[in-house]
Design an enzyme around this catalytic site. Structure first.
Site, PDB file in Angstrom:
ATOM      1  N   ARG A  31       0.836  -1.210   0.000  1.00 19.79           N
ATOM      2  CA  ARG A  31       0.000   0.000   0.000  1.00 19.79           C
ATOM      3  C   ARG A  31       0.875   1.266   0.000  1.00 19.79           C
ATOM      4  O   ARG A  31       0.601   2.214  -0.717  1.00 19.79           O
ATOM      5  CB  ARG A  31      -0.899   0.042   1.234  1.00 19.79           C
ATOM      6  CG  ARG A  31      -1.850  -1.130   1.379  1.00 19.79           C
ATOM      7  CD  ARG A  31      -3.259  -0.814   0.891  1.00 19.79           C
ATOM      8  NE  ARG A  31      -4.216  -1.783   1.390  1.00 19.79           N
ATOM      9  CZ  ARG A  31      -4.442  -2.989   0.860  1.00 19.79           C
ATOM     10  NH1 ARG A  31      -3.787  -3.372  -0.204  1.00 19.79           N
ATOM     11  NH2 ARG A  31      -5.324  -3.813   1.398  1.00 19.79           N
ATOM     12  N   GLU A 175     -14.581 -13.807   9.836  1.00 21.34           N
ATOM     13  CA  GLU A 175     -14.498 -13.218   8.493  1.00 21.34           C
ATOM     14  C   GLU A 175     -14.280 -14.268   7.408  1.00 21.34           C
ATOM     15  O   GLU A 175     -13.151 -14.644   7.111  1.00 21.34           O
ATOM     16  CB  GLU A 175     -13.376 -12.170   8.415  1.00 21.34           C
ATOM     17  CG  GLU A 175     -13.327 -11.495   7.032  1.00 21.34           C
ATOM     18  CD  GLU A 175     -12.237 -10.441   6.884  1.00 21.34           C
ATOM     19  OE1 GLU A 175     -11.411 -10.272   7.799  1.00 21.34           O
ATOM     20  OE2 GLU A 175     -12.200  -9.799   5.826  1.00 21.34           O
ATOM     21  N   LYS A 217     -18.131 -10.797   9.686  1.00 23.88           N
ATOM     22  CA  LYS A 217     -17.563  -9.841   8.715  1.00 23.88           C
ATOM     23  C   LYS A 217     -17.563 -10.495   7.332  1.00 23.88           C
ATOM     24  O   LYS A 217     -16.604 -11.150   6.948  1.00 23.88           O
ATOM     25  CB  LYS A 217     -16.145  -9.461   9.151  1.00 23.88           C
ATOM     26  CG  LYS A 217     -15.407  -8.588   8.159  1.00 23.88           C
ATOM     27  CD  LYS A 217     -14.197  -7.905   8.772  1.00 23.88           C
ATOM     28  CE  LYS A 217     -13.400  -7.171   7.713  1.00 23.88           C
ATOM     29  NZ  LYS A 217     -12.460  -6.208   8.252  1.00 23.88           N
ATOM     30  N   SER A 259     -14.756  -4.197   2.731  1.00 24.30           N
ATOM     31  CA  SER A 259     -14.987  -3.469   1.475  1.00 24.30           C
ATOM     32  C   SER A 259     -14.449  -4.245   0.278  1.00 24.30           C
ATOM     33  O   SER A 259     -14.972  -4.094  -0.837  1.00 24.30           O
ATOM     34  CB  SER A 259     -14.420  -2.045   1.527  1.00 24.30           C
ATOM     35  OG  SER A 259     -13.044  -2.006   1.768  1.00 24.30           O
ATOM     36  N   GLY A 260     -13.420  -5.032   0.461  1.00 18.92           N
ATOM     37  CA  GLY A 260     -13.000  -6.039  -0.514  1.00 18.92           C
ATOM     38  C   GLY A 260     -12.633  -5.566  -1.908  1.00 18.92           C
ATOM     39  O   GLY A 260     -12.803  -6.310  -2.863  1.00 18.92           O
ATOM     40  N   GLY A 261     -12.183  -4.325  -2.066  1.00 21.96           N
ATOM     41  CA  GLY A 261     -11.796  -3.878  -3.404  1.00 21.96           C
ATOM     42  C   GLY A 261     -12.827  -2.973  -4.061  1.00 21.96           C
ATOM     43  O   GLY A 261     -12.626  -2.488  -5.171  1.00 21.96           O
ATOM     44  N   ARG A 290      -9.541  -0.618   3.083  1.00 17.57           N
ATOM     45  CA  ARG A 290      -9.286   0.307   1.970  1.00 17.57           C
ATOM     46  C   ARG A 290     -10.352   1.390   1.847  1.00 17.57           C
ATOM     47  O   ARG A 290     -10.029   2.549   1.571  1.00 17.57           O
ATOM     48  CB  ARG A 290      -9.172  -0.489   0.664  1.00 17.57           C
ATOM     49  CG  ARG A 290      -7.851  -1.201   0.521  1.00 17.57           C
ATOM     50  CD  ARG A 290      -7.911  -2.299  -0.502  1.00 17.57           C
ATOM     51  NE  ARG A 290      -8.664  -3.462  -0.024  1.00 17.57           N
ATOM     52  CZ  ARG A 290      -8.857  -4.579  -0.722  1.00 17.57           C
ATOM     53  NH1 ARG A 290      -8.340  -4.679  -1.930  1.00 17.57           N
ATOM     54  NH2 ARG A 290      -9.524  -5.586  -0.211  1.00 17.57           N
TER      55      ARG A 290
HETATM   56  P1  13P Z   1     -10.948  -4.206   3.061  1.00 23.17           P
HETATM   57  O1  13P Z   1     -12.122  -3.406   3.577  1.00 23.17           O
HETATM   58  O2  13P Z   1      -9.873  -3.378   2.418  1.00 23.17           O
HETATM   59  O3  13P Z   1     -11.400  -5.389   2.234  1.00 23.17           O
HETATM   60  O4  13P Z   1     -10.233  -4.813   4.341  1.00 23.17           O
HETATM   61  C1  13P Z   1     -10.988  -5.373   5.330  1.00 23.17           C
HETATM   62  C2  13P Z   1     -10.263  -6.479   5.979  1.00 23.17           C
HETATM   63  O5  13P Z   1     -10.062  -6.464   7.176  1.00 23.17           O
HETATM   64  C3  13P Z   1      -9.819  -7.602   5.155  1.00 23.17           C
HETATM   65  O6  13P Z   1      -9.418  -8.649   5.990  1.00 23.17           O
END
Ligand code: 13P
Length: 336
Positions: A31, A175, A217, A259-261, A290
């Site tokens: 990042r 998650e 999550k 948020s996953g991208g 992100r």
């Molecule tokens: P993102 O919201 O960037 O997907 O990250 C969340 C997260 O904790 C991924 O494990």
């Protein structure tokens, strides 16, 4: 158990969500390199501390997920990072998995590791101030994936982790992330995500995890990034809510999406729509990495000493996510 339920509710209620700042050093280096900042322990801390000490934390962030490096750091005036987070009213948490590794006998897929010695590590993190933990299982979608092997073994690991976390007095974030990579459509995502989540709850029950003291999550239901499907946020919200309503037991107090991208705007708009039409009793909020940090990181990289400017950008994003968690976000207010 009511203690764990209280912690879970404190993290996700009243328009608050989670700041996922638990990027491993490898991911954080990617990042930082993408915005041409050198990835030193000092720079990683400076960016994160800038966010943790911003005014947006107070009303919008109920929990912060930290990485092992950060939970042990102090700021230049000597304040420990978990204390800095608690001072803002948020609860410090910790990522405890050690990453996703190649899954034997299905080598395109991954299994998340970190169970060995976990009980001892949890004791240490608890002493450092953590009140909740995170473990991420990852699943890919294609015609033959995720395989039964990956769905079962990741659910089993998540349940063993969750049981140990509750034993140590902390709230486990469960998650299971079905990745956006690929050209699958939203129906495929719906089906696979439902299967993955149902298996997780089957295993959590076998391992006697108290669901009231957990947070889920998940990913939202979206077409793959290489798919041609056009879908609006209402359809995304309808499919996501249907999937969760059918797969998540009602004792679970809340759901905090990754948020996953998705872009910051997409992740905010979709969460807002999810809440506008939410008919379940689940709190639906954010646990974004992100989608809370991207613009702030880009701005900060131009002048890493511009703390105030960076915080203004983070505060705005956090405020937009908070509004979305109440179904009160609008494009207009985001563009101000
Ligand atoms: P993102 O919201 O960037 O997907 O990250 C969340 C997260 O904790 C991924 O494990």
């Amino acid at each position: 158990m009511s203690e764990l339920n209280n912690i879970a509710l404190k993290i996700i209620s009243k328009g608050k969500g989670i700041l996922a700042a638990d990027e491993s050093t490898g991911t954080m280096t990617k990042r930082l390199n993408s915005v041409k900042v050198e990835s030193t322990a000092q720079n990683r801390l400076l960016f994160r501390e800038t966010l943790f000490s911003s005014s947006g934390m107070k009303d919008c962030i109920g929990g912060v997920i930290l990485y092992d490096e950060t939970i042990k750091q102090s700021n230049p005036s000597g304040k420990k990072i978990p204390e800095l987070i608690s001072d803002s009213g948020a609860i410090p948490g910790i990522k405890v998995d050690t990453g996703a590794k190649v899954l034997a006998n299905s080598t395109e897929e991954k299994i998340t590791e970190g169970l060995d010695g976990l009980r001892e590590r949890l004791k240490e993190y608890y002493k450092l101030g953590a009140k909740f933990a995170k473990w991420r299982g990852v699943y890919i979608i294609s015609k033959k994936y995720p395989s039964k092997l990956s769905i079962y073994s990741n659910a089993h690991a998540l349940a063993r982790y969750a049981a140990l976390v509750q034993e140590s007095g902390m709230v486990p974030i469960i998650e299971p992330e079905v990745l956006m990579d690929g050209n699958h459509n939203s129906d495929d995502c719906f089906q696979k995500t439902s299967e993955v989540i149902k298996k997780c709850y089957e295993q959590l029950e076998i391992h006697k995890v108290e669901l009231k003291g957990t947070i889920l999550k998940p990913n939202m239901i979206l077409p793959g990034v290489s798919s041609d499907e056009k879908i609006d946020s209402l359809k995304i919200a309808q499919m996501t809510n249907k999937c969760l309503e059918e797969s998540v037991p009602s004792e679970v107090p809340g759901i905090a999406f990754l948020s996953g991208g998705q872009t910051e705007k997409e992740a905010t708009e979709n969460l807002n729509q999810i809440n506008v039409i939410n008919k379940t009793n689940f709190i639906m909020t954010y646990s974004y990495g992100r989608a809370l940090q991207q613009s702030a990181l880009k701005f900060w990289s131009k002048d890493i000493n511009n703390i105030k400017g960076t915080q203004e950008i983070f505060n705005h994003r956090a405020k937009m996510c908070s509004l979305a968690s109440k179904g009160k976000w609008t494009e207009k207010v985001d563009n101000i």
